[in-house]
Scaffold this active site. Structure first.
Site, mmCIF file in Angstrom:
data_model
loop_
_atom_site.group_PDB
_atom_site.id
_atom_site.type_symbol
_atom_site.label_atom_id
_atom_site.label_comp_id
_atom_site.label_asym_id
_atom_site.label_seq_id
_atom_site.Cartn_x
_atom_site.Cartn_y
_atom_site.Cartn_z
ATOM 1 C CE LYS A 95 -3.852 1.880 2.912
ATOM 2 N NZ LYS A 95 -4.596 1.676 4.094
ATOM 3 C CB SER A 171 -7.942 3.579 2.840
ATOM 4 O OG SER A 171 -7.097 2.859 3.756
ATOM 5 C CB SER A 195 -8.015 0.682 6.026
ATOM 6 O OG SER A 195 -8.707 1.826 5.681
HETATM 7 N N1 GLN Z 1 -12.721 4.423 6.395
HETATM 8 C C1 GLN Z 1 -11.818 4.824 7.708
HETATM 9 C C2 GLN Z 1 -11.780 6.276 7.724
HETATM 10 O O1 GLN Z 1 -12.017 6.706 6.434
HETATM 11 C C3 GLN Z 1 -11.092 3.854 8.025
HETATM 12 C C4 GLN Z 1 -9.729 4.186 7.327
HETATM 13 C C5 GLN Z 1 -8.500 3.401 7.910
HETATM 14 O O2 GLN Z 1 -8.851 2.357 8.339
HETATM 15 N N2 GLN Z 1 -7.359 3.831 7.388
HETATM 16 O O3 GLN Z 1 -11.237 6.761 8.411
#
Ligand code: GLN
Length: 533
Positions: A95, A171, A195
């Site tokens: 990532k 993400s 994420s």
């Molecule tokens: N979707 C969540 C956010 O927007 C989690 C993102 C993540 O785990 N990095 O904060």
């Protein structure tokens, strides 16, 4: 048969035995990327025709030269009779929020579009030492802020390999998509609120968020420092266990990393579930969602197939000898997102201070009068919508005048969320769980653009996952079926602190018992299109 359909485990076994050349493995995976991925994510993407539009677009950067060098090193080690390690010749994608020497680390943001740095994240370095081949950097929501991977400044964003009109989740969407589309057997993701697990569920792969501190955060661009956890994404549970084995363990460069000894995750897998206590909670069969007019929390049903999947998984585990414990109360689960909204934004705003156009990354080209204007204009131009929203919210709820109302309160609610899990796992308590089984997400993958503009709805896609981040406990998402549209359904197992071994064991037992299930014979659309088996 092509090596792109092999597991990481099998690739490493054959490479170590001298039966398979790491270079062949690499070239076949690069060919798969060429066949399915299309143009990489970029700041100023060209116009795309319909064919290109439907590609997977998991990557921002493919590091073929780096990987070829690594494959040569593995070959040289084998020639010298040395063992190249447990991930010998296994392609891994990263990532693009982890620093990897010789690559650009963009975080999916314009403000870091040219950021190259002279060191490598500990997790990535461990993968390299274990013999992995670093294939490239995968796309993500900007700074990991999102649940669809659409918010990246680098477009096109990744598409769901099962149906490219749907999102990958986020993400770690590029990572999940790359694994699902057989571009790589393994990918490294991060999980702050869900994420790793949410995109794993959307893309039909396995994703594990370790206990906080189990994996090092050194060289990871921080989002919520008290919540962030690097972890593995793979096509099956044993590959996730194999990758976690390599990633886990204390790191002198990360003072929050744990010195707890790392157990043998692979050895634990086959121990089965006989006698294990698996909980189900009525507080995880719906979500609590705020009324957009009044702000009042109301109950909302989730997609019925999610609850159905949890029931079916529980039945399979019961048939294997597990004890299913019904009605485990998790009364504070409903506060997970509001609490996360506050805490994660405060930490995000604080962590984003360093991006000011002075030391690294993007700097405005406009003429400016003084330093503070340089900061302002650079940040206005460099950050996308999500970082801006999160800075505003984070600064507001932690300001002296509001902190007691929001930030301090959120920290207290966070302890209550943790207490729910402590009660559920307490070996002398009323439930004595080994794992808690829930859906991973309220819905399967939504259509592209459908949720992008609704920040609150987007955030609620993490309602089922975020508790593990608040509590610091491990959780794994595994595929458990397809919905009527043919989109993957994920279920999740939460475990007690440092019991990754147990949740892997439970997940593995379910996976093995359902090998013949008809839904497992289905393949993602992206694979059908290229006729790669
Ligand atoms: N979707 C969540 C956010 O927007 C989690 C993102 C993540 O785990 N990095 O904060």
């Amino acid at each position: 048969m092509n090596t792109t359909s092999l597991s990481a485990f099998e690739i490493a076994r054959r490479v170590r035995a001298g039966e398979l050349s790491p270079m062949q493995v690499l070239e076949e995976h690069l060919a798969q990327i060429a066949a399915v991925d299309g143009i990489p994510g970029q700041l100023d993407p060209p116009a795309m025709d319909a064919r290109e539009e439907q590609k997977v677009h998991a990557f921002i950067q493919v590091t073929a030269d780096l990987a070829r060098k690594q494959a040569e090193q593995i070959q040289a080690k084998l020639a010298r009779g040395e063992d190249p390690g447990p991930l010998a010749g296994v392609p891994v994608s990263i990532k693009d929020i982890f620093c990897v020497q010789c690559t650009t680390t963009t975080a999916g943001s314009r403000i870091l579009y040219n950021f190259r740095l002279p060191y490598t994240a500990t997790t990535v370095a461990r993968l390299e030492q274990a013999g992995a081949l670093i294939l490239g950097k995968t796309n993500l929501d900007e700074f990991t802020y999102g649940s669809s991977s659409e918010s990246s400044a680098f477009q096109p964003h990744p598409n769901n390999p099962w149906n490219t009109q749907h999102v990958t989740g986020g993400s770690s969407g590029g990572s999940a998509a790359a694994v699902a589309a057989h571009e790589t057997p393994l990918s490294l993701g991060t999980d702050t609120g869900g994420s790793i697990r949410q995109p794993a569920a959307f893309c039909g792969v396995v994703g594990l968020k370790p206990t906080y501190g189990r994996t090092s955060r050194y060289g990871l661009i921080a989002f919520g420092s008290s919540l962030d956890c690097p972890g593995p994404m793979a096509r099956n549970v044993s590959d996730a266990a194999l990758m976690l084995q390599v990633l886990a363990g204390a790191d002198p460069k990360d003072s929050t990393s744990s010195i707890q000894p790392v157990p043998d995750y692979l050895a634990a897998l086959a121990e089965g579930v006989r006698g294990l206590r698996i909980g189900i909670s009525p507080d995880y069969d719906h979500i609590a969602y705020p009324d957009t007019e009044t702000g009042e929390m109301g109950i909302q049903a989730i997609q019925p197939e999610m609850n159905q999947a949890v029931r079916e998984v529980a039945q399979v585990l019961a048939s294997l000898g597990a004890e299913i414990v019904e009605n485990v109360p998790m009364p504070n689960a409903r506060h997970g997102i509001p609490t996360y909204f506050v805490i994660s934004r405060v930490e995000a705003a604080s962590n984003l201070h360093r991006f000011d156009g002075v030391k690294y990354g993007y700097r405005t080209q406009k003429p400016v009068q003084d330093l503070s204007e340089l900061y302002r204009v650079t940040r206005a131009e460099g950050f996308g919508l999500q970082p801006k929203l999160r800075i505003l919210m984070g600064m507001y709820v932690s300001a002296a005048a509001h902190s007691a109302h929001y930030y301090q309160k959120a920290l207290r609610v966070r302890s209550l969320i943790r207490a729910d899990f402590e009660r559920a796992f307490d070996p002398t308590g009323p439930y004595r769980l080994d794992a808690l089984l829930t859906p991973t997400t309220p819905t399967t993958a939504f259509r592209r653009k459908e949720v992008l503009r609704d920040t609150v709805l987007m955030q609620y896609s993490d309602q089922m996952t975020v508790g593990a981040n608040h509590a610091g406990i491990p959780a794994i998402s595994i595929p458990a079926g397809l919905d009527p549209q043919g989109l993957p359904i994920g279920v999740q197992f939460f475990g007690n602190d440092f019991r990754e071994d147990l949740i892997l064991q439970v997940a593995y037992a379910y996976e093995q018992a359902t090998q013949q299930a008809p839904w497992r014979q289905e393949v993602p659309q992206a694979l059908r299109a290229t006729e790669v088996k």
